[in-house]
Design a protein around this motif. Sequence first.
Motif, PDB file in Angstrom:
ATOM      1  N   ASN A 105       0.052  -1.264  -0.149  1.00 46.19           N
ATOM      2  CA  ASN A 105      -0.197  -0.083  -0.142  1.00 46.19           C
ATOM      3  C   ASN A 105       0.985   1.301   0.004  1.00 46.19           C
ATOM      4  N   HIS A 106       2.262   0.646   0.197  1.00 46.52           N
ATOM      5  CA  HIS A 106       2.882   2.675  -0.480  1.00 46.52           C
ATOM      6  C   HIS A 106       2.909   3.222   0.923  1.00 46.52           C
ATOM      7  N   LEU A 107       2.587   1.975   2.146  1.00 48.57           N
ATOM      8  CA  LEU A 107       2.714   3.301   3.464  1.00 48.57           C
ATOM      9  C   LEU A 107       3.891   3.899   4.513  1.00 48.57           C
ATOM     10  N   THR A 108       4.657   2.630   4.090  1.00 48.50           N
ATOM     11  CA  THR A 108       5.975   2.677   4.850  1.00 48.50           C
ATOM     12  C   THR A 108       7.005   4.128   4.780  1.00 48.50           C
ATOM     13  N   PHE A 109       7.290   3.940   5.390  1.00 48.27           N
ATOM     14  CA  PHE A 109       8.455   6.158   5.587  1.00 48.27           C
ATOM     15  C   PHE A 109       9.002   6.112   5.052  1.00 48.27           C
ATOM     16  N   THR A 111       8.735   5.575   1.499  1.00 46.26           N
ATOM     17  CA  THR A 111       8.530   5.998   0.511  1.00 46.26           C
ATOM     18  C   THR A 111       7.691   7.250   0.760  1.00 46.26           C
ATOM     19  N   LEU A 112       7.168   7.216   1.977  1.00 51.64           N
ATOM     20  CA  LEU A 112       7.430   8.891   1.340  1.00 51.64           C
ATOM     21  C   LEU A 112       7.566   9.971   1.716  1.00 51.64           C
ATOM     22  N   ILE A 113       9.041   9.551   2.801  1.00 51.93           N
ATOM     23  CA  ILE A 113      10.054  10.615   2.702  1.00 51.93           C
ATOM     24  C   ILE A 113      10.960  10.504   0.546  1.00 51.93           C
ATOM     25  N   TYR A 114      11.272   9.654   0.018  1.00 53.94           N
ATOM     26  CA  TYR A 114      11.477   9.782  -1.222  1.00 53.94           C
ATOM     27  C   TYR A 114      10.826  10.570  -2.034  1.00 53.94           C
ATOM     28  N   ASP A 115       9.218  10.224  -1.713  1.00 53.56           N
ATOM     29  CA  ASP A 115       8.676  11.060  -2.690  1.00 53.56           C
ATOM     30  C   ASP A 115       8.468  12.360  -2.551  1.00 53.56           C
TER      31      ASP A 115
END
Length: 241
Positions: A105-109, A111-115
Amino acid sequence: MRRSDLNGTKQIKDTHLHNLEPESKEYRIACDTGLYFRVSPKGKKTWQVRFKDGEGKWKWHSIGGYPDLTLAEAKHEALTIFLKLKQNEKVLTKREIELERVQNNHLTFKTLIYDWLDTKKTTWCEKTLRKETQSFERRVLSLFGNSDFTKISSEKWLNFFQELIRQEEIFNRVRKLVSHCRNAYDLAKFRGQIGSNPLDGILKYLDRGSKGNMKHVKLTELPKLVQSIRSYSNQHTAIAL
């Protein structure tokens, strides 16, 4: 009933498990092939299955609590697991199942930071982007990288950053990391992934750096500094200094 009272018992029964008393340290009772009954120091009783994964590494797999899961039911669960292993099926622990859910679900932290870092590529120079990415990877992602960012509490963030400040005394760096993390959470908020930002207002409760004199060049060191600037290889940098 103490654990030692089971010595010599040929067949463990539910009545034995129900009456087992906790000890100062957790312990396990073998109840069947690969099936263990775990008792914590606080008296919590759970079932665990021990097996080797596809890489030959031993794993503990929690299958439920007692008495919600009886001895007979736990034996059935353990048998199901070993049948899957025999058929070369992958058996995931609860932690691994949760990690797969978060990753899918792309909910890892991370993933958020790199986005969020990707949004800075047009406003930050390459050197700054590389520096901030490395800072995240070293100090934040090593702990929170695979965590579900929607479930990291404000309290956990406060404790983490406060400890980082007190251990390394990097006040300005922590303030930057806090700012970046808060902005990343704002991105998640605009995406509809969270309703509120867990880092809002956190700086009010973090230690502040010393208000002493800023670093400076002593008067006796000034001539050497001026000479070093004048003889610097890059003329534009020398003029700027």
